[in-house]
Design an enzyme around this catalytic site. Structure first.
Site, mmCIF file in Angstrom:
data_model
loop_
_atom_site.group_PDB
_atom_site.id
_atom_site.type_symbol
_atom_site.label_atom_id
_atom_site.label_comp_id
_atom_site.label_asym_id
_atom_site.label_seq_id
_atom_site.Cartn_x
_atom_site.Cartn_y
_atom_site.Cartn_z
ATOM 1 N N CYS A 1 -2.376 13.329 9.659
ATOM 2 C CA CYS A 1 -2.139 14.429 10.573
ATOM 3 C C CYS A 1 -3.482 14.793 11.193
ATOM 4 O O CYS A 1 -4.525 14.418 10.681
ATOM 5 C CB CYS A 1 -1.590 15.639 9.833
ATOM 6 S SG CYS A 1 -0.153 15.245 8.831
ATOM 7 N N ARG B 1 -3.356 10.192 15.429
ATOM 8 C CA ARG B 1 -3.276 10.240 13.968
ATOM 9 C C ARG B 1 -1.857 10.514 13.473
ATOM 10 O O ARG B 1 -1.515 10.192 12.336
ATOM 11 C CB ARG B 1 -4.197 11.334 13.427
ATOM 12 C CG ARG B 1 -5.656 11.057 13.665
ATOM 13 C CD ARG B 1 -6.472 12.255 13.242
ATOM 14 N NE ARG B 1 -6.489 12.382 11.796
ATOM 15 C CZ ARG B 1 -7.497 12.005 11.027
ATOM 16 N NH1 ARG B 1 -8.557 11.482 11.547
ATOM 17 N NH2 ARG B 1 -7.447 12.164 9.725
ATOM 18 N N TRP C 1 2.356 13.957 10.942
ATOM 19 C CA TRP C 1 3.038 12.699 10.595
ATOM 20 C C TRP C 1 3.767 13.023 9.298
ATOM 21 O O TRP C 1 3.149 13.225 8.262
ATOM 22 C CB TRP C 1 2.036 11.561 10.397
ATOM 23 C CG TRP C 1 2.653 10.224 10.202
ATOM 24 C CD1 TRP C 1 3.020 9.338 11.170
ATOM 25 C CD2 TRP C 1 2.976 9.597 8.949
ATOM 26 N NE1 TRP C 1 3.551 8.198 10.599
ATOM 27 C CE2 TRP C 1 3.544 8.339 9.240
ATOM 28 C CE3 TRP C 1 2.851 9.979 7.609
ATOM 29 C CZ2 TRP C 1 3.975 7.449 8.255
ATOM 30 C CZ3 TRP C 1 3.281 9.092 6.625
ATOM 31 C CH2 TRP C 1 3.834 7.850 6.955
ATOM 32 N N ASN D 1 -3.545 18.628 6.276
ATOM 33 C CA ASN D 1 -3.433 17.174 6.338
ATOM 34 C C ASN D 1 -3.525 16.653 4.905
ATOM 35 O O ASN D 1 -4.438 17.028 4.178
ATOM 36 C CB ASN D 1 -4.587 16.619 7.184
ATOM 37 C CG ASN D 1 -4.678 15.103 7.114
ATOM 38 O OD1 ASN D 1 -3.696 14.435 6.803
ATOM 39 N ND2 ASN D 1 -5.847 14.563 7.398
ATOM 40 N N GLY D 2 -2.563 15.832 4.479
ATOM 41 C CA GLY D 2 -2.605 15.270 3.127
ATOM 42 C C GLY D 2 -1.325 15.576 2.378
ATOM 43 O O GLY D 2 -0.295 15.878 2.991
ATOM 44 N N GLU E 1 -1.535 -11.665 11.548
ATOM 45 C CA GLU E 1 -1.945 -10.570 12.425
ATOM 46 C C GLU E 1 -1.054 -10.533 13.674
ATOM 47 O O GLU E 1 -0.615 -9.464 14.114
ATOM 48 C CB GLU E 1 -3.435 -10.753 12.795
ATOM 49 C CG GLU E 1 -3.952 -9.927 13.951
ATOM 50 C CD GLU E 1 -3.946 -8.419 13.723
ATOM 51 O OE1 GLU E 1 -3.581 -7.968 12.628
ATOM 52 O OE2 GLU E 1 -4.285 -7.700 14.679
ATOM 53 N N LYS F 1 1.385 -7.363 14.609
ATOM 54 C CA LYS F 1 1.242 -6.647 15.884
ATOM 55 C C LYS F 1 2.585 -6.606 16.619
ATOM 56 O O LYS F 1 2.965 -5.581 17.180
ATOM 57 C CB LYS F 1 0.219 -7.345 16.789
ATOM 58 C CG LYS F 1 -1.205 -7.080 16.477
ATOM 59 C CD LYS F 1 -1.621 -5.687 16.912
ATOM 60 C CE LYS F 1 -2.876 -5.259 16.181
ATOM 61 N NZ LYS F 1 -2.770 -5.123 14.738
ATOM 62 N N GLU G 1 4.875 -4.130 14.914
ATOM 63 C CA GLU G 1 4.399 -2.744 15.051
ATOM 64 C C GLU G 1 4.740 -2.137 16.401
ATOM 65 O O GLU G 1 5.210 -1.015 16.470
ATOM 66 C CB GLU G 1 2.860 -2.702 14.925
ATOM 67 C CG GLU G 1 2.324 -2.613 13.540
ATOM 68 C CD GLU G 1 0.802 -2.503 13.558
ATOM 69 O OE1 GLU G 1 0.291 -1.582 12.929
ATOM 70 O OE2 GLU G 1 0.123 -3.331 14.200
ATOM 71 N N HIS H 1 9.840 -25.044 3.521
ATOM 72 C CA HIS H 1 10.366 -24.504 2.263
ATOM 73 C C HIS H 1 11.171 -23.228 2.486
ATOM 74 O O HIS H 1 11.263 -22.391 1.603
ATOM 75 C CB HIS H 1 9.215 -24.236 1.283
ATOM 76 C CG HIS H 1 8.460 -25.465 0.944
ATOM 77 N ND1 HIS H 1 8.991 -26.493 0.191
ATOM 78 C CD2 HIS H 1 7.225 -25.871 1.310
ATOM 79 C CE1 HIS H 1 8.104 -27.465 0.083
ATOM 80 N NE2 HIS H 1 7.024 -27.117 0.764
ATOM 81 N N LYS I 1 -2.257 6.103 12.652
ATOM 82 C CA LYS I 1 -3.503 5.340 12.751
ATOM 83 C C LYS I 1 -4.225 5.267 11.423
ATOM 84 O O LYS I 1 -4.725 4.242 11.020
ATOM 85 C CB LYS I 1 -4.389 6.012 13.799
ATOM 86 C CG LYS I 1 -5.722 5.330 14.011
ATOM 87 C CD LYS I 1 -5.528 4.060 14.786
ATOM 88 C CE LYS I 1 -6.784 3.260 14.964
ATOM 89 N NZ LYS I 1 -6.471 1.839 15.189
HETATM 90 C C1 G6P Z 1 -2.405 1.547 9.784
HETATM 91 C C2 G6P Z 1 -2.681 1.075 11.194
HETATM 92 C C3 G6P Z 1 -3.145 -0.383 11.186
HETATM 93 C C4 G6P Z 1 -4.364 -0.531 10.267
HETATM 94 C C5 G6P Z 1 -4.060 -0.020 8.859
HETATM 95 C C6 G6P Z 1 -5.298 0.044 7.989
HETATM 96 O O1 G6P Z 1 -1.294 0.908 9.277
HETATM 97 O O2 G6P Z 1 -1.512 1.191 11.987
HETATM 98 O O3 G6P Z 1 -3.493 -0.786 12.493
HETATM 99 O O4 G6P Z 1 -4.715 -1.883 10.216
HETATM 100 O O5 G6P Z 1 -3.542 1.311 8.925
HETATM 101 O O6 G6P Z 1 -6.160 1.048 8.476
HETATM 102 P P1 G6P Z 1 -7.696 1.094 8.204
HETATM 103 O O7 G6P Z 1 -8.180 2.325 8.918
HETATM 104 O O8 G6P Z 1 -7.880 1.183 6.724
HETATM 105 O O9 G6P Z 1 -8.290 -0.158 8.756
#
Ligand code: G6P
Length: 607
Positions: free
Chosen positions: A2, A27, A74, A98-99, A479, A483, A486, A502, A602
């Site tokens: 948050c 965030r 969030w 936040n938390g 990756e 992406k 996401e 497999h 984020k």
């Molecule tokens: C979230 C983000 C990802 C990121 C991950 C780890 O899931 O959406 O894009 O890779 O957190 O975040 P960090 O800040 O630890 O790299």
């Protein structure tokens, strides 16, 4: 996760707090709210959904006052409704949080027994009603806040304002970041320096267990027992302008275009171009002596770690254990004291990665963290920080931070290999030259935008997509698949190309495109054979290759993207860029919320 922003001072608080929330929206973005003091009374405006909904509400029902706090949420406990949105409070106090308050059920029961009435399903409201309870007992705000803080368990950053106390704001944090901004006759609180960037460059970062009592002219730091602590004011390098979209459609597009820049900036910190040698920051341990490395991270950062493993094992001949942080922290693996613990995180705040860091520390592992946010909790708790120089990353899906992480891991690999006697000067020069060549080669990837857009036209029609790669291209495939999931909500799965037969081979038909990353390296022929197997079963092949591999690939691929040929060592860094671009172009075609995809955040500061 948050975002928190607060101000006490001389100007109208709501627009300042609102702009801060805009900068923090990345965030968390399922609801938002602001509270101010209006003629000494606590007034709140809260709205479900994006900040625009709060803006509309504030237009209808303005919120004057010079003391204010705000929040983007969030959701963890309780649905993202207006009622569950922060600030929470009573007629005496308003708080943003936040938390997670882990003992909120116990506290809630106690407070209900004492007659306090809860309105929401959140854990955060407990803080408000706990402070309120102490205020009702006649305590002054500072004492009431400290009394409440001493009861809280979990991770939290909070900001509070109090009825009848214009110009007073109290902040506190434990295992969640909070920064105090110093202005002229006004002071600010923010979850990170991004929120405060346009307001002030003078910032003090709070530490675990800090409380701060803020007035327009002062900030008094103390621990939860009220004993004073010193926190220094630092000048942040962040400029307000560095966080705009610069004419791009989305932050993600802007950040994709920053790949060449951030690779270059990160190399500048770690490489001496004259001698072609890697120069790491001073390490409080000897790389020659570490028996093993343990790598852990979450999300994209984990895939960067996987590529790091291929490098450290192959080039530095260092054995590597790797696991996602949410598993590593509970797995209790037998580790050798004196090993190298490598934590990778853009934000430096991800709860699982932080917990894994702490569990590695308990096992006497040296902690080296690859971090983008300099003043993060992980930075404070590491033996050494290997900084990525990616600048603020706003798009929720990580892009440029990933290639910057890889750049650091590549440099670390070279330094480790040298220390372990596995790399002579000439070989080091060779690898460093390949790295120094990367920014220009990365810039050339954007010449392929049309070819990537053509691929996106195929992918956007699919319900499922299979990503394939071998060796260090396997994490690149992972990756790419992450992406795509996401930001475009299309199901994608990544497989080591050799594993395809497999299982996933049974999925292959015309409706499941196969995206493969196949530069011309030692595994080129093997991967090509796997692609032939897929094609023989009707698979549509969308292939990323390089100039050397293009001729062979063109014989089987329906579409291909041809990148410059680079040294095998750095190829995963280059190949990552177009797979991220593909996900971006698909999301744009689908019209999703690219920068703030649903349900994601984020910086994931909860377990
Ligand atoms: C979230 C983000 C990802 C990121 C991950 C780890 O899931 O959406 O894009 O890779 O957190 O975040 P960090 O800040 O630890 O790299």
């Amino acid at each position: 996760m948050c975002g928190i922003c607060g101000v006490v001072g001389r100007r109208h608080a709501t627009p300042i707090v609102f702009e801060g929330l805009r900068r923090l929206e990345y965030r968390g973005y399922d609801s938002a709210g602001i509270a101010t003091l209006v003629d000494g009374r606590v007034e709140r405006r809260r709205a479900a959904g994006k900040l625009d909904n709060l803006a509309a509400l504030l237009k209808k029902s303005p919120l004057p006052g010079t003391t204010g706090i705000g929040h983007t949420r969030w959701a963890t406990h309780g649905a993202p409704t207006a009622c569950n949105a922060h600030p929470h409070g009573t007629e005496r106090v308003a708080i943003v949080h936040n938390g997670i308050i882990e003992n909120f059920e116990t506290l809630r029961r106690e407070l209900e027994a004492a007659g306090q009435v809860f309105e929401t399903e959140t854990d955060s409201e407990t803080i408000a009603l706990l402070v309120d309870y102490h205020l009702q007992q006649g305590l002054e705000p500072k004492e009431a806040a400290l009394r409440a803080l001493r009861r809280l368990e979990g991770a939290y950053a909070v900001a509070m304002i109090f009825a009848g106390h214009e110009g007073l704001m109290i902040g506190a944090c434990h295992s969640a970041p909070l920064a105090v901004g110093f202005g002229d006759d006004e002071m600010f609180l923010g979850s990170d320096s991004l929120a405060l960037a346009p307001l002030t460059r003078r910032i003090a970062y709070m530490e675990d267990g800090d409380c701060v009592v803020i007035t327009p002219k002062s900030a008094e730091f103390m621990n939860f027992d009220g004993a004073p602590v010193e926190r220094t004011i630092q000048l942040t390098a962040l400029a307000a302008g560095s966080i705009g979209k610069d004419g791009y459609r989305h932050y993600m597009e802007k950040e994709l275009h920053e790949h060449p820049l951030v690779i270059g900036q990160t190399l500048q910190r770690m490489v001496d171009p004259a001698s072609r040698r890697v120069i790491l920051p001073e390490l409080p341990f000897d790389l020659a002596e570490v028996p093993r490395a343990v790598i852990t991270a979450c999300g994209s950062a984990f895939f960067a770690g996987m590529i790091g493993r291929y490098w450290l094992e192959e080039i530095a001949r260092l054995p590597v254990d790797i696991d996602v942080a949410s598993e590593m922290r509970y797995r209790n693996p037998p580790l050798t004291a004196g090993s190298l613990g490598l934590l990778i995180s853009q934000s430096g705040e991800t709860a699982d990665t932080l917990a894994a860091l702490r569990s590695l520390r308990e096992k006497a592992i040296h902690i080296a963290s690859v971090l983008n946010v300099e003043h993060s909790t992980m930075a404070r708790e590491s033996d050494v920080v290997l900084g990525t120089v990616a600048g603020p990353e706003i798009s929720v899906a990580s892009t440029k931070a990933f290639t910057a992480q890889l750049t650091v891991l590549a440099c670390l690999t070279i330094a480790t290999a040298r220390a372990r006697g596995k790399l002579d000067t000439l070989a080091e020069e060779h690898l460093v030259s390949a790295l120094l060549d990367l920014p220009s080669r990365a810039a050339e990837v954007f010449n392929q935008t049309d070819a990537i857009r053509a691929m996106a036209q195929v992918v956007v029609e699919a319900r499922d997509v299979l990503y394939l790669g071998r060796g260090s291209m396997f994490p690149v495939a992972m990756e790419g698949a992450l992406k795509l999931k996401e930001i475009s909500y299309i199901h994608a799965e990544a497989y080591a190309a050799g594993e395809m037969k497999h299982g996933p081979i049974s999925l292959i038909d015309r409706t499941v495109p196969i995206v493969a990353t196949v530069p011309s390296n030692a595994l080129f022929e093997k991967t090509l054979s796997n692609l032939q197997e897929a094609k023989a079963r009707g698979g549509r092949l969308l292939v990323f290759t390089d100039t050397k591999g293009a001729e062979r690939v063109s014989a089987i691929a329906e579409q291909m993207v041809v990148l410059p040929h680079v040294h095998d060592f750095v190829a995963p860094i280059l190949q990552t860029i177009p797979v991220q671009m593909l996900a971006y172009e698909v999301a744009v075609l689908k019209g999703t919320d690219v920068d703030q995809p649903r349900n994601l955040a984020k910086s994931v500061t909860v377990e």
